[in-house]
Design an enzyme around this catalytic site. Sequence first.
Site, PDB file in Angstrom:
ATOM      1  N   ASP A  18       0.870  -1.166   0.000  1.00  0.00           N
ATOM      2  CA  ASP A  18       0.000   0.000   0.000  1.00  0.00           C
ATOM      3  C   ASP A  18       0.915   1.226   0.000  1.00  0.00           C
ATOM      4  OD1 ASP A  18      -2.371   1.622   0.388  1.00  0.00           O
ATOM      5  OD2 ASP A  18      -1.795   1.772   2.487  1.00  0.00           O
ATOM      6  N   ASP A  20      -0.052   5.087   0.840  1.00  0.00           N
ATOM      7  CA  ASP A  20      -0.239   6.153   1.821  1.00  0.00           C
ATOM      8  C   ASP A  20      -0.129   5.631   3.249  1.00  0.00           C
ATOM      9  OD1 ASP A  20      -0.736   7.572  -0.451  1.00  0.00           O
ATOM     10  OD2 ASP A  20      -2.894   7.760  -0.143  1.00  0.00           O
TER      11      ASP A  20
END
Length: 299
Positions: A18, A20
């Site tokens: 992922d 952020d």
Amino acid sequence: MLGGVENHSLPRTAAFFDLDKTVIAKSSTLTFSKSFYQGGLINRRAVLRTAYAQFVFLAGGADHDQMERMREYLSALCRGWNVQQVREIVAETLHELIDPIIYDEAASLIEEHHTAGRDVVIVSTSGAEVVEPIGALLGADRVVATRMVVEDGVFTGEVEYYAYGPTKAEAIRELAASEGYDLARCYAYSDSVTDIPMLESVGHPHAVNPDRGLRREAVARDWPILSFSRPVRLKQRVTSLSMPSRPALVAAAAVGAAAATAGLVWFANRRRTPMSVLVGFAPKSKELRLGLPLPPRQE
């Protein structure tokens, strides 16, 4: 920690990240709000609203409904934006805005996985025009990101593929099938409880700076919990993760523009997702867009 170099007689493996709050310390899309304002795409009020959204995001206080409302707002905000202008703004300001907020620990993990012979794939809910150049900056091999419909060179505000929750896991399975990854031997990293399907899809899931829900699940499932806290400029690190040249970053942004007319994203062939999302992005065909290989790093 990650094991030795891959045995190439075995199926290939990958590490899925992922973006952020896992690889970078902020929301990748919201970070560009000031640049979009300076480029004339948004007004001062919008800058203030996205700054508030960034605060809520970092504080970890936004629930699913709050994030959906903010995505709807940002999706409507980008309606009518010129796609090429967005790409150029991202390419112009990428080093200034993203380089200082990359977690040193995440950059080290990317290096370790590459050294072990694994591909590195960024899987992000943020839009492709933001994620693809960041992936090139990080030396990732592929990206999976949200895309929106483009007509006549502008965003319509309508989502074509939403890389969120279960659809991330579905994209990973599709990519594993096309690339020959053995998911039981693959790794995944995320900070959000919404990415549990993504983490469940691999044999080695890791919670990074987890929110409350993911921390609870990680403890219950005995998943490793990692704490990343040291943002660092890539130029200050070892040369194995050196900064790409500006032409390479512009080329990364241009890849999406060149492919924009190639067709709809793979997921849209099965259903059209009427959901809104952070700053929108162009539809592409499965062959061109799912796990798009990024330009090679230039030393």
